[in-house]
Design a protein around this motif. Structure first.
Motif, mmCIF file in Angstrom:
data_model
loop_
_atom_site.group_PDB
_atom_site.id
_atom_site.type_symbol
_atom_site.label_atom_id
_atom_site.label_comp_id
_atom_site.label_asym_id
_atom_site.label_seq_id
_atom_site.Cartn_x
_atom_site.Cartn_y
_atom_site.Cartn_z
ATOM 1 N N ILE A 115 0.782 -1.232 0.000
ATOM 2 C CA ILE A 115 0.000 0.000 0.000
ATOM 3 C C ILE A 115 0.818 1.288 0.000
ATOM 4 N N ALA A 116 2.145 1.204 0.121
ATOM 5 C CA ALA A 116 2.932 2.421 -0.072
ATOM 6 C C ALA A 116 2.719 2.887 -1.511
ATOM 7 N N PRO A 117 2.479 4.174 -1.732
ATOM 8 C CA PRO A 117 2.067 4.645 -3.068
ATOM 9 C C PRO A 117 3.221 4.759 -4.059
ATOM 10 N N PHE A 118 3.858 3.624 -4.332
ATOM 11 C CA PHE A 118 4.968 3.605 -5.274
ATOM 12 C C PHE A 118 4.517 3.360 -6.710
ATOM 13 N N GLY A 119 3.277 2.916 -6.879
ATOM 14 C CA GLY A 119 2.798 2.599 -8.216
ATOM 15 C C GLY A 119 2.558 3.830 -9.069
ATOM 16 N N LYS A 120 2.670 3.655 -10.362
ATOM 17 C CA LYS A 120 2.385 4.714 -11.331
ATOM 18 C C LYS A 120 1.072 4.381 -12.032
ATOM 19 N N HIS A 121 0.361 5.424 -12.429
ATOM 20 C CA HIS A 121 -0.902 5.149 -13.114
ATOM 21 C C HIS A 121 -1.194 6.215 -14.155
ATOM 22 N N GLU A 122 -2.049 5.835 -15.064
ATOM 23 C CA GLU A 122 -2.546 6.755 -16.090
ATOM 24 C C GLU A 122 -4.064 6.752 -16.001
ATOM 25 N N GLU A 123 -4.654 7.921 -15.908
ATOM 26 C CA GLU A 123 -6.108 8.037 -15.866
ATOM 27 C C GLU A 123 -6.671 7.774 -17.264
ATOM 28 N N VAL A 124 -7.602 6.850 -17.366
ATOM 29 C CA VAL A 124 -8.245 6.543 -18.643
ATOM 30 C C VAL A 124 -9.752 6.454 -18.395
ATOM 31 N N GLU A 125 -10.501 6.378 -19.442
ATOM 32 C CA GLU A 125 -11.949 6.299 -19.312
ATOM 33 C C GLU A 125 -12.341 5.043 -18.524
ATOM 34 N N GLY A 126 -13.097 5.233 -17.475
ATOM 35 C CA GLY A 126 -13.597 4.110 -16.693
ATOM 36 C C GLY A 126 -12.664 3.571 -15.639
ATOM 37 N N GLY A 127 -11.487 4.195 -15.443
ATOM 38 C CA GLY A 127 -10.556 3.700 -14.438
ATOM 39 C C GLY A 127 -9.140 4.198 -14.640
ATOM 40 N N ILE A 128 -8.159 3.328 -14.381
ATOM 41 C CA ILE A 128 -6.755 3.690 -14.517
ATOM 42 C C ILE A 128 -5.983 2.535 -15.154
ATOM 43 N N ILE A 129 -4.821 2.854 -15.691
ATOM 44 C CA ILE A 129 -3.822 1.855 -16.089
ATOM 45 C C ILE A 129 -2.722 1.912 -15.039
ATOM 46 N N PHE A 130 -2.477 0.786 -14.369
ATOM 47 C CA PHE A 130 -1.553 0.754 -13.230
ATOM 48 C C PHE A 130 -0.297 -0.035 -13.574
ATOM 49 N N THR A 131 0.863 0.517 -13.134
ATOM 50 C CA THR A 131 2.156 -0.150 -13.323
ATOM 51 C C THR A 131 2.999 0.045 -12.070
ATOM 52 N N GLY A 132 3.700 -0.994 -11.661
ATOM 53 C CA GLY A 132 4.606 -0.838 -10.526
ATOM 54 C C GLY A 132 5.146 -2.153 -10.018
ATOM 55 N N THR A 189 7.628 -9.212 -3.831
ATOM 56 C CA THR A 189 7.227 -8.115 -4.712
ATOM 57 C C THR A 189 6.238 -8.617 -5.757
ATOM 58 N N ALA A 190 5.198 -7.821 -5.995
ATOM 59 C CA ALA A 190 4.244 -8.115 -7.074
ATOM 60 C C ALA A 190 4.514 -7.150 -8.227
ATOM 61 N N ARG A 191 4.847 -7.696 -9.372
ATOM 62 C CA ARG A 191 5.119 -6.860 -10.556
ATOM 63 C C ARG A 191 3.842 -6.718 -11.383
ATOM 64 N N ILE A 192 3.427 -5.478 -11.550
ATOM 65 C CA ILE A 192 2.191 -5.165 -12.269
ATOM 66 C C ILE A 192 2.558 -4.268 -13.440
ATOM 67 N N GLU A 193 2.204 -4.682 -14.638
ATOM 68 C CA GLU A 193 2.640 -3.964 -15.838
ATOM 69 C C GLU A 193 1.448 -3.600 -16.713
ATOM 70 N N GLY A 194 1.057 -2.333 -16.667
ATOM 71 C CA GLY A 194 0.030 -1.814 -17.561
ATOM 72 C C GLY A 194 -1.321 -2.482 -17.424
ATOM 73 N N VAL A 195 -1.792 -2.653 -16.190
ATOM 74 C CA VAL A 195 -3.057 -3.346 -15.931
ATOM 75 C C VAL A 195 -4.188 -2.322 -15.787
ATOM 76 N N PHE A 196 -5.289 -2.567 -16.465
ATOM 77 C CA PHE A 196 -6.463 -1.709 -16.330
ATOM 78 C C PHE A 196 -7.213 -2.072 -15.054
ATOM 79 N N VAL A 197 -7.500 -1.049 -14.230
ATOM 80 C CA VAL A 197 -8.290 -1.233 -13.012
ATOM 81 C C VAL A 197 -9.549 -0.386 -13.150
#
Length: 389
Positions: A115-132, A189-197
């Motif tokens: 839950i430390a806010p190290f992830g990066k995201h992009e705002e898109v329609e209907g949610g976000i694209i998350f990477t971290g 570590t959980a690697r998350i690459e360009g996932v739509f949330v």
């Protein structure tokens, strides 16, 4: 605690087997699957699961008593499993749509977190694209989802600390947990690459602290969900430190009863220093338990009244737990310092308890240097320092 706790009675039946697996957990660097199966088998994972999905909606004092007992057997197991359980409390504050995705097909589903806010995201329609690369995710090997932290920004450019929930099929576990303490917690570590949330799987942390979360109307009769999420998320840290300290008292007592000085043959238990050390540590741990039980019961009472605490009360609860951990670690270290060279052997329970005890004080939430500043500012009427967690 003197309350009737059926779950604790069930747990006591499997604690010998979990204690026997403590070394195996360290060798695996994660909780053994048989420990997970035993704990799921008694239903502890359903402690904070909504009754609508077959859960128990257990009170916080009942749950923390179980986690303290579990930590005395294997703190690595307790660390990971406590978090897997408490995330259910957090998930109950999400939308009904998110909860159906999470528990609809399997009410035994659990989530790990980072839950430390190290992830990066992009705002898109209907949610976000998350990477971290989301580190410190305890128990992730046994979770079906992960809750990750990130910062959004509102129209005014203000930071909004938030959580996103992502299924296991959309992240990769990096096997990088090599630690001196909590070796068996599997905090990888959980690697998350360009996932739509989607938006329905996103919540602002502040809303979950103050009763504005989207799930607030789902369980109007619940005694545990009309509460800030954070005390439930963090409750296990102090419970584990307490359980380890109580176990260390027992280990030291049994060891000292039969210990003789190698060169003189003198009975150690008849010396004054060991008597004084166990006396002070015992009193300190008893005080920590009383302090924690009072705090956990206050959480319970507020939840039953559907009353959210004011800022001072929340700071008081938060820092009480960290101070209790400080007392428990001091009690353990006082005993460890004189337990002798033989207890440094890798298979000795005493040195494992010592490592685990000090690890309970190393989390960002339990850092007493931070907590002392938080409560000190409140006592003196100062505004909170935003640099303090």
């Amino acid at each position: 605690m003197t309350m009737h706790n059926p779950m604790l009675e069930k747990l006591k039946e499997i604690l010998p087997a979990i204690r026997a697996n403590a070394s195996k957990a360290e060798e695996l660097r994660q909780v053994p699957q048989e420990n997970i199966d035993m704990l799921h088998g008694i239903g502890l994972n359903r402690a904070f699961l909504p009754k609508a999905y077959g859960g128990l909606e257990m009170s916080l004092p009942e749950f923390t008593d179980c986690i303290a007992a579990l930590a005395g057997a294997c703190c690595s197991t307790a660390w990971a499993y406590s978090l897997l359980c408490t995330h259910n409390h957090q998930m109950a504050m999400f939308s009904k749509e998110a909860q159906e995705e999470f528990w609809g097909e399997n009410p035994d589903t659990v989530a790990s977190s980072s839950i430390a806010p190290f992830g990066k995201h992009e705002e898109v329609e209907g949610g976000i694209i998350f990477t971290g690369d989301m580190k410190w995710s305890s128990g992730v090997d046994h979770a079906q989802w992960i809750i990750v932290g990130f910062n959004r920004f509102n129209d005014a450019g203000e930071k909004i600390y938030s959580f996103a929930v992502i299924p296991k099929k959309e992240f990769t576990i990096i096997d990088d947990w090599y630690s001196a303490g909590m070796q068996g917690s599997g905090t990888k570590t959980a690697r998350i690459e360009g996932v739509f949330v989607p938006e329905h799987r996103i919540q602002a942390a502040g809303d979950m602290m103050e009763g504005r979360h989207v799930g607030r109307s789902l369980y109007p009769d619940s005694k545990i969900y009309h509460t800030p999420y954070r005390p439930y998320f963090a409750c296990g840290f102090a419970a584990m430190s307490l359980g380890v300290a109580e176990r260390m008292i027992d280990v030291y007592k049994e060891m000292t009863k039969n210990r003789v000085r190698a060169y003189t043959g003198a009975q150690v238990k008849e010396s004054i220093p060991p008597i004084l050390r166990i006396a002070e540590s015992y009193q300190q741990v008893c005080a920590a338990r009383a302090y924690l039980e009072k705090t956990w019961n206050e959480h319970k009472e507020y939840g039953e009244r559907h009353e959210y605490p004011d800022r001072y009360t929340l700071a008081h609860w938060r820092t009480n737990q960290a101070y209790a951990i400080k007392m428990c670690v001091e009690a353990v270290n006082r005993l460890w310092a004189v337990m002798g060279a033989s207890n440094w052997l890798a298979d000795r329970e005493g040195q494992r308890l010592w490592r685990e005890s000090n690890m309970t004080a190393a989390h960002a939430y339990t850092d007493y240097d931070v907590c002392a500043q938080i409560i000190g500012r409140e006592i003196l009427g100062l505004e909170p320092d935003p640099s303090l967690l």
